[in-house]
Motif scaffolding. Structure first.
Motif, PDB file in Angstrom:
ATOM      1  N   LEU B 192       0.831  -1.200   0.000  1.00  0.00           N
ATOM      2  CA  LEU B 192       0.000   0.000   0.000  1.00  0.00           C
ATOM      3  C   LEU B 192       0.872   1.260   0.000  1.00  0.00           C
ATOM      4  N   PRO B 193       0.447   2.258  -0.739  1.00  0.00           N
ATOM      5  CA  PRO B 193       1.158   3.535  -0.666  1.00  0.00           C
ATOM      6  C   PRO B 193       1.177   4.030   0.779  1.00  0.00           C
ATOM      7  N   LYS B 195       0.452   6.639   2.412  1.00  0.00           N
ATOM      8  CA  LYS B 195      -0.688   7.330   3.019  1.00  0.00           C
ATOM      9  C   LYS B 195      -1.815   6.374   3.407  1.00  0.00           C
ATOM     10  N   PHE B 196      -1.763   5.147   2.856  1.00  0.00           N
ATOM     11  CA  PHE B 196      -2.815   4.180   3.193  1.00  0.00           C
ATOM     12  C   PHE B 196      -2.446   3.278   4.364  1.00  0.00           C
ATOM     13  N   LEU B 198      -2.450   3.442   7.464  1.00  0.00           N
ATOM     14  CA  LEU B 198      -2.952   4.368   8.473  1.00  0.00           C
ATOM     15  C   LEU B 198      -2.710   3.949   9.905  1.00  0.00           C
TER      16      LEU B 198
END
Lengths: 246, 203
Positions: B192-193, B195-196, B198
């Motif tokens: 996942l990039p 920013k994902f 979380l």
């Protein structure tokens, strides 16, 4: 890492999911916003829904691999009836003509055809005799053959009087294997007595001449019609299945 | 010519008019079938079958959203095929699901992207594969809602029309689908990039 937000009531999670889409009713939205200000779990849940939505939404749209425009056949429109049934008609016609020609062949060459098999046997068993018949047949003028055939018809006893004792052992064996008809017996005699009753042999030879003169033409027509029938039938069958597949 | 006029002409038997509608909607119809079935060949069959069914049933179309009507037909075609496969396990979805085959995914154009380096392409390829796997892991009724709303961008009302369930059911199924997808994607966190990812940063 904690996922306590997953322990939120299912109804709250559904509201948060809908809130992420802007699909929540105004009153419910107001209540969610109040909770979002005070509850970290609400905020985490909302963030998780938004991120998941964004990730799944990144799946790109694929171009269609082909056009799905319908053909007339797919749509059930039979615009090609004009030529398709005409093939069915042609097939039926070819089949009818084939039946007629085969029928005519059988009826007109019946006696000779009936004697064909034993005669061929004898030709194999007594090649020198058969060769002589062929040689005679080749020299026999057609008119003379017809006259002699007429004479034979007037004097059937001539053929019947042929001595059975002159039959070769092979001829007897062949005769025993299948009760010979009169025509078959004549054929035996054609093979048995090439040097004896010359008139009878010549008559039989003349009939063979007629047979060999007519037979190739009929055979050619039969073969041609058979081929046409086969091609048309396969064509119609293939088209029918192709149409059914839709 | 507007859609309503084309529909009216098609209802009168004008195949050319209907085919203009087909060309206008075939991408959406095919993509919905592809994401429900997870198999390009099955999606191809379902799409063609859906347009044939639509043409034959066109006289029964009484207005409203023609797109929703088409999507409903293709959804039903997919459900029928999935039910058929369930009855005949030898042709089960799992045995022919091409999602484990990266070449199949590439062939489907799944990875059209702006990535420039081979590493980026590879990472996006793996992420795309992960997303598709998670999507396919959902029960079909959840998957359909997720595809309609999150992948294709329809609103709840249209999704409700497509699968003929109340708005409340759409809301419920979508929330549960997202929860399952989020859980599944946690297994691919490295893809996942940033920013994902979380959880670690926000907790």
């Amino acid at each position: 890492m904690t996922e306590d937000w997953r322990n939120l009531p299912e109804r709250i999670l559904e509201d948060l999911s809908a809130y992420a889409d802007g699909e929540l009713a105004p009153e419910a939205s107001r209540q969610i916003e109040e909770q979002l200000r005070s509850s970290p779990d609400y905020r985490k849940a909302l963030q998780a829904f938004r991120q998941t939505k964004q990730l799944i939404g990144s799946i790109p749209e694929i171009r269609a691999p082909r056009s799905y425009a319908l053909t007339e056949e797919m749509a059930g429109i039979r615009s090609r009836r004009g030529w398709f049934p005409s093939r069915q008609f042609a097939t039926a016609l070819a089949a009818l003509m084939l039946a007629v020609v085969v029928g005519v062949d059988v009826l007109t060459t019946g006696p000779v055809g009936a004697g064909m098999s034993p005669e061929m046997e004898l030709r194999a068993q007594a090649p020198e005799a058969a060769d002589q018949i062929e040689a005679t047949a080749e020299l026999q003028p057609l008119e003379e053959a017809e006259v002699e055939m007429g004479q034979e018809a007037e004097e059937p006893s001539a053929a019947l009087q042929a001595p059975q004792g002159t039959a070769t052992p092979e001829g007897e064996i062949a005769g025993d294997m299948a009760a010979p008809t009169e025509a078959e017996e004549e054929s035996f005699r054609v093979g048995e007595e090439p040097l004896g009753l010359a008139g009878e042999s010549e008559a039989e030879a003349s009939r063979l001449t007629t047979f060999f003169a007519e037979r190739p033409l009929l055979r050619s027509i039969e073969l041609l019609l058979g081929a046409v029938f086969l091609v048309l039938a396969l064509s119609v069958l293939f088209r029918s299945r192709a149409a059914d597949s839709f | 010519m507007d859609e309503e006029a084309l529909i009216h002409m098609a209802q009168g038997g004008d195949l050319t008019a209907f085919n203009r509608l087909v060309l206008a909607y075939q991408i959406q119809v095919y993509n919905l079938a592809l994401r429900i079935m997870g198999d390009p060949h099955a999606a191809d069959d379902a799409t063609q079958e859906a347009f044939i069914s639509a043409y034959k049933a066109l006289k029964r179309f009484r207005g409203g959203s023609f797109r929703s009507w088409l999507l409903r037909i293709v959804t039903n075609a997919c459900y029928d095929e999935l039910r058929r496969r369930k009855r005949h396990p030898t042709l089960s979805f799992e045995t022919i699901n091409p999602l484990d085959d990266p070449e199949q995914q590439d062939a489907s154009g799944f990875l059209e992207s702006s990535a420039e380096s081979p590493e980026e392409l590879a990472a996006q390829s793996e992420l795309a594969e992960a997303l598709q796997k998670c999507l396919q892991g959902l029960p079909v009724e959840f998957r359909t809602v997720a595809v309609l709303i999150d992948v294709q961008g329809h609103d709840y009302q249209e999704a409700s029309q497509v699968i003929d369930v109340p708005l409340g059911t759409i809301k419920s199924r979508l929330a549960r689908a997202r929860l399952k997808l989020q859980e599944c994607l946690q297994g691919y966190r490295e893809l996942l990039p940033g920013k994902f990812r979380l959880e670690d940063e926000t907790v």
